[in-house]
Write a protein that holds these residues in place. Structure first.
Motif, PDB file in Angstrom:
ATOM      1  N   MET A 142      38.600  21.373  31.727  1.00  0.00           N
ATOM      2  CA  MET A 142      39.286  23.300  31.386  1.00  0.00           C
ATOM      3  C   MET A 142      37.907  24.336  30.830  1.00  0.00           C
ATOM      4  SD  MET A 142      42.372  23.025  32.902  1.00  0.00           S
ATOM      5  CE  MET A 142      42.689  23.940  31.796  1.00  0.00           C
ATOM      6  N   ARG A 143      37.785  24.025  30.143  1.00  0.00           N
ATOM      7  CA  ARG A 143      36.804  24.847  29.295  1.00  0.00           C
ATOM      8  C   ARG A 143      36.036  25.510  30.892  1.00  0.00           C
ATOM      9  NH1 ARG A 143      33.312  23.045  25.038  1.00  0.00           N
ATOM     10  NH2 ARG A 143      32.057  24.660  25.135  1.00  0.00           N
ATOM     11  N   GLY A 144      35.469  25.089  31.173  1.00  0.00           N
ATOM     12  CA  GLY A 144      34.750  25.215  32.906  1.00  0.00           C
ATOM     13  C   GLY A 144      35.436  26.046  33.225  1.00  0.00           C
ATOM     14  N   LEU A 145      36.368  25.639  33.781  1.00  0.00           N
ATOM     15  CA  LEU A 145      37.584  26.225  34.564  1.00  0.00           C
ATOM     16  C   LEU A 145      36.775  27.481  33.874  1.00  0.00           C
ATOM     17  CD1 LEU A 145      40.050  24.029  36.142  1.00  0.00           C
ATOM     18  CD2 LEU A 145      38.049  25.200  37.072  1.00  0.00           C
ATOM     19  N   PHE A 146      37.346  27.865  32.458  1.00  0.00           N
ATOM     20  CA  PHE A 146      37.508  29.056  31.904  1.00  0.00           C
ATOM     21  C   PHE A 146      36.651  29.890  32.231  1.00  0.00           C
ATOM     22  CE2 PHE A 146      37.098  31.504  28.134  1.00  0.00           C
ATOM     23  CZ  PHE A 146      38.438  32.915  28.191  1.00  0.00           C
ATOM     24  N   LEU A 147      35.368  29.403  32.026  1.00  0.00           N
ATOM     25  CA  LEU A 147      34.275  30.244  32.348  1.00  0.00           C
ATOM     26  C   LEU A 147      33.959  30.966  33.410  1.00  0.00           C
ATOM     27  CD1 LEU A 147      31.370  28.105  30.479  1.00  0.00           C
ATOM     28  CD2 LEU A 147      32.652  29.875  29.072  1.00  0.00           C
ATOM     29  N   LEU A 148      34.812  30.183  34.729  1.00  0.00           N
ATOM     30  CA  LEU A 148      34.563  30.771  35.867  1.00  0.00           C
ATOM     31  C   LEU A 148      35.478  32.005  36.245  1.00  0.00           C
ATOM     32  CD1 LEU A 148      34.141  26.893  38.151  1.00  0.00           C
ATOM     33  CD2 LEU A 148      32.442  28.585  37.697  1.00  0.00           C
ATOM     34  N   PHE A 149      36.456  31.856  35.577  1.00  0.00           N
ATOM     35  CA  PHE A 149      38.125  32.359  35.408  1.00  0.00           C
ATOM     36  C   PHE A 149      37.118  33.858  34.938  1.00  0.00           C
ATOM     37  CE2 PHE A 149      41.485  34.476  33.320  1.00  0.00           C
ATOM     38  CZ  PHE A 149      41.465  35.288  33.937  1.00  0.00           C
ATOM     39  N   LEU A 150      36.627  33.731  33.668  1.00  0.00           N
ATOM     40  CA  LEU A 150      35.990  34.806  33.300  1.00  0.00           C
ATOM     41  C   LEU A 150      34.282  35.295  34.142  1.00  0.00           C
ATOM     42  CD1 LEU A 150      36.349  35.990  30.168  1.00  0.00           C
ATOM     43  CD2 LEU A 150      34.156  34.655  29.468  1.00  0.00           C
ATOM     44  N   GLN A 151      34.304  34.624  34.665  1.00  0.00           N
ATOM     45  CA  GLN A 151      32.816  35.193  35.215  1.00  0.00           C
ATOM     46  C   GLN A 151      33.394  36.185  36.431  1.00  0.00           C
ATOM     47  OE1 GLN A 151      28.808  34.820  36.041  1.00  0.00           O
ATOM     48  NE2 GLN A 151      29.651  36.644  36.898  1.00  0.00           N
ATOM     49  N   PHE A 152      34.566  35.628  37.337  1.00  0.00           N
ATOM     50  CA  PHE A 152      35.099  36.575  38.088  1.00  0.00           C
ATOM     51  C   PHE A 152      35.817  37.732  37.318  1.00  0.00           C
ATOM     52  CE2 PHE A 152      33.874  32.622  40.452  1.00  0.00           C
ATOM     53  CZ  PHE A 152      32.391  32.760  41.186  1.00  0.00           C
ATOM     54  N   THR A 153      36.447  38.065  36.698  1.00  0.00           N
ATOM     55  CA  THR A 153      37.197  39.413  36.643  1.00  0.00           C
ATOM     56  C   THR A 153      35.940  40.127  35.226  1.00  0.00           C
ATOM     57  OG1 THR A 153      37.882  37.006  34.471  1.00  0.00           O
ATOM     58  CG2 THR A 153      39.531  37.338  36.421  1.00  0.00           C
ATOM     59  N   LEU A 154      36.654  39.285  34.015  1.00  0.00           N
ATOM     60  CA  LEU A 154      35.466  40.734  32.445  1.00  0.00           C
ATOM     61  C   LEU A 154      34.447  40.995  33.391  1.00  0.00           C
ATOM     62  CD1 LEU A 154      36.480  41.675  30.388  1.00  0.00           C
ATOM     63  CD2 LEU A 154      36.156  39.634  29.620  1.00  0.00           C
ATOM     64  N   ILE A 155      33.982  39.272  33.279  1.00  0.00           N
ATOM     65  CA  ILE A 155      32.618  39.527  33.879  1.00  0.00           C
ATOM     66  C   ILE A 155      32.150  40.442  34.770  1.00  0.00           C
ATOM     67  CG2 ILE A 155      30.407  38.851  33.233  1.00  0.00           C
ATOM     68  CD1 ILE A 155      30.948  36.628  31.819  1.00  0.00           C
ATOM     69  N   ASN A 156      32.897  39.946  35.938  1.00  0.00           N
ATOM     70  CA  ASN A 156      32.319  41.250  37.073  1.00  0.00           C
ATOM     71  C   ASN A 156      32.804  42.377  36.916  1.00  0.00           C
ATOM     72  OD1 ASN A 156      30.999  38.117  38.099  1.00  0.00           O
ATOM     73  ND2 ASN A 156      32.349  38.643  39.636  1.00  0.00           N
ATOM     74  N   MET A 211      36.977  43.895  43.407  1.00  0.00           N
ATOM     75  CA  MET A 211      36.336  43.046  43.464  1.00  0.00           C
ATOM     76  C   MET A 211      36.532  41.248  42.792  1.00  0.00           C
ATOM     77  SD  MET A 211      32.988  43.037  41.154  1.00  0.00           S
ATOM     78  CE  MET A 211      34.187  42.539  39.762  1.00  0.00           C
ATOM     79  N   ILE A 212      37.487  41.284  42.613  1.00  0.00           N
ATOM     80  CA  ILE A 212      38.212  40.038  41.525  1.00  0.00           C
ATOM     81  C   ILE A 212      40.100  39.902  43.307  1.00  0.00           C
ATOM     82  CG2 ILE A 212      39.941  39.062  40.253  1.00  0.00           C
ATOM     83  CD1 ILE A 212      39.215  41.460  38.122  1.00  0.00           C
ATOM     84  N   MET A 213      39.835  40.159  43.787  1.00  0.00           N
ATOM     85  CA  MET A 213      40.816  39.659  45.003  1.00  0.00           C
ATOM     86  C   MET A 213      40.175  39.201  45.887  1.00  0.00           C
ATOM     87  SD  MET A 213      43.148  39.196  43.014  1.00  0.00           S
ATOM     88  CE  MET A 213      44.263  38.368  44.496  1.00  0.00           C
ATOM     89  N   ASN A 214      38.944  40.220  46.208  1.00  0.00           N
ATOM     90  CA  ASN A 214      37.489  39.868  47.086  1.00  0.00           C
ATOM     91  C   ASN A 214      36.345  38.542  47.157  1.00  0.00           C
ATOM     92  OD1 ASN A 214      36.782  39.661  49.889  1.00  0.00           O
ATOM     93  ND2 ASN A 214      36.973  42.026  49.949  1.00  0.00           N
ATOM     94  N   PRO A 215      36.222  37.631  47.829  1.00  0.00           N
ATOM     95  CA  PRO A 215      35.543  36.898  47.082  1.00  0.00           C
ATOM     96  C   PRO A 215      34.206  37.480  47.238  1.00  0.00           C
ATOM     97  CG  PRO A 215      36.906  35.820  49.055  1.00  0.00           C
ATOM     98  CD  PRO A 215      37.575  36.779  48.355  1.00  0.00           C
ATOM     99  N   TYR A 216      34.120  37.753  48.676  1.00  0.00           N
ATOM    100  CA  TYR A 216      32.890  38.705  49.564  1.00  0.00           C
ATOM    101  C   TYR A 216      32.505  39.909  48.196  1.00  0.00           C
ATOM    102  CZ  TYR A 216      34.012  36.864  53.784  1.00  0.00           C
ATOM    103  OH  TYR A 216      34.401  35.530  54.365  1.00  0.00           O
ATOM    104  N   ARG A 217      32.682  40.113  47.747  1.00  0.00           N
ATOM    105  CA  ARG A 217      32.793  41.118  46.174  1.00  0.00           C
ATOM    106  C   ARG A 217      32.306  40.781  45.271  1.00  0.00           C
ATOM    107  NH1 ARG A 217      34.423  46.311  47.263  1.00  0.00           N
ATOM    108  NH2 ARG A 217      32.088  46.518  45.478  1.00  0.00           N
ATOM    109  N   GLN A 218      32.094  39.603  45.227  1.00  0.00           N
ATOM    110  CA  GLN A 218      31.602  38.405  44.142  1.00  0.00           C
ATOM    111  C   GLN A 218      30.534  38.544  43.160  1.00  0.00           C
ATOM    112  OE1 GLN A 218      34.372  37.884  41.473  1.00  0.00           O
ATOM    113  NE2 GLN A 218      35.823  37.716  42.667  1.00  0.00           N
ATOM    114  N   TYR A 219      30.263  38.791  42.209  1.00  0.00           N
ATOM    115  CA  TYR A 219      29.231  38.262  41.183  1.00  0.00           C
ATOM    116  C   TYR A 219      28.706  37.171  40.746  1.00  0.00           C
ATOM    117  CZ  TYR A 219      24.840  38.764  37.630  1.00  0.00           C
ATOM    118  OH  TYR A 219      23.909  38.581  36.916  1.00  0.00           O
ATOM    119  N   TYR A 220      27.924  36.109  41.209  1.00  0.00           N
ATOM    120  CA  TYR A 220      27.526  34.924  40.709  1.00  0.00           C
ATOM    121  C   TYR A 220      26.666  34.380  39.507  1.00  0.00           C
ATOM    122  CZ  TYR A 220      30.933  33.264  44.916  1.00  0.00           C
ATOM    123  OH  TYR A 220      31.540  33.055  45.396  1.00  0.00           O
ATOM    124  N   GLY A 221      26.913  34.700  37.976  1.00  0.00           N
ATOM    125  CA  GLY A 221      25.972  34.770  36.977  1.00  0.00           C
ATOM    126  C   GLY A 221      25.530  33.277  36.498  1.00  0.00           C
TER     127      GLY A 221
END
Length: 325
Positions: A100-114, A136-146
């Motif tokens: 759950m912590r790992g999934l939360f970090l993924l959620f955080l990356q693709f929302t707040l951090i991006n 950007m959040i809804m479109n996977p083609y706009r994502q940043y993987y940090g």
């Protein structure tokens, strides 16, 4: 009281190192944003044109930040696991908690951090930042993987593999860290399966997605930290001796390789000789970052507890908060 004392079941040198790495990471981001630069040390690019040594070495020091941070995360993961199990928590519950912590970090990356990274980018004055962020959040083609993406994936991988024997994990770590040397030569510049190939292990610009941190090899760094955590749990003094010896060997190998470059290519300037590929991290960068992290842990363990170290301890304990702010 020595700095190796456990406070609230914490090994203080880990917090201090993690805090120091957050400071270095923040300095690197501040310099990059103020100068309007993006990360360029990609496997698929030639060495970028250099400007001044000061800026180059600020960036160079930060090469150890992400690697050291994920290494420490692996160590802390194992210590936390054993501490919670020792207090009566089941292995299954801890695994679920880590997932759950790992999934939360993924959620955080693709929302707040991006969104934060997007907000810092230049854009036309008439463009609605909120609409752009939603797209950007809804479109996977706009994502940043940090780096938070790598940390989330690392947590998930460690949760799934934590029960494996140390010999098996060591083999997995070796394969994961060495594999980019082999497979990157077979990867095309563009691929219809970018959403698998890119985040899994091929950094770069994939359509409009900007992939820097990938599952491979960063998850292997987390697993390497997990192995070090097992050593620390069994024998703290042996762990510190390992940090000293392994750190010296790694830094020695790094400096020897840099010296070899300088001798065999005397026409190159300092920046060309020192240049390292960061995405994914080449073996020379891993040697430098691993060596510095090990020596820092050993060094912090030798220091007495001091009020001067408390800011680093604070940054290390709540590193995610300071990274996102």
């Amino acid at each position: 009281m020595t700095n190796t004392t456990l406070t609230s079941s914490r090994f203080l040198p880990l917090d201090q190192l993690r805090g120091l790495l957050i400071v270095i990471m923040g300095l690197d981001h501040a310099v990059g944003l103020s100068m309007g630069r993006s990360s360029t040390e990609l496997w698929s690019r030639t060495q970028p044109a250099a400007d001044e040594l000061g800026t180059f070495f600020v960036r160079y020091i930060s090469h150890s930040a992400a690697t050291g941070f994920l290494l420490v995360m692996g160590i802390a993961f194992w210590l936390s696991r054993q501490n919670r199990i020792g207090e009566g928590q089941s292995e299954g519950r801890f695994t679920s908690y880590s997932l759950m912590r790992g999934l939360f970090l993924l959620f955080l990356q693709f929302t707040l951090i991006n969104f934060a990274w997007l907000y810092g980018e230049p854009r036309p004055a008439n463009l609605d930042i909120w609409r752009q962020a939603l797209d950007m959040i809804m479109n996977p083609y706009r994502q940043y993987y940090g780096v938070v993406f790598a940390a989330g994936c690392g947590l998930i991988v460690m949760a799934c593999l934590a029960k494996l024997q140390s010999k098996t994990l060591t083999a997995i770590v070796a394969v994961v860290l060495l594999s980019p040397v082999v497979y990157l030569s077979f990867i095309p510049s563009q691929d219809t399966l970018w959403w698998i190939v890119g985040p899994l292990g091929v950094p770069g610009k994939w359509d409009r997605a900007w992939v820097l941190y990938t599952v491979i090899p960063w998850a292997g760094i987390c697993l390497g930290g997990l192995l070090m955590g097992r050593m620390l749990e069994i024998d703290r003094e042996k762990f510190l001796r390992f940090c000293l010896v392994a750190g010296c060997i790694s830094i020695g190998a790094f400096l020897s390789s840099i010296a070899y470059r300088a001798i065999t290519a005397p026409a190159l300037d300092v920046i060309a000789i020192m240049y390292l590929v960061r995405y994914p991290p080449e073996l020379l960068l891993l040697a430098m970052a691993f060596g510095l992290s090990c020596l820092a842990i050993k060094g912090f363990s030798m220091l007495p507890r001091s009020v001067l170290l408390r800011p680093l301890e604070l940054f290390g304990r709540v590193s995610l908060f300071f990274y996102t702010t």
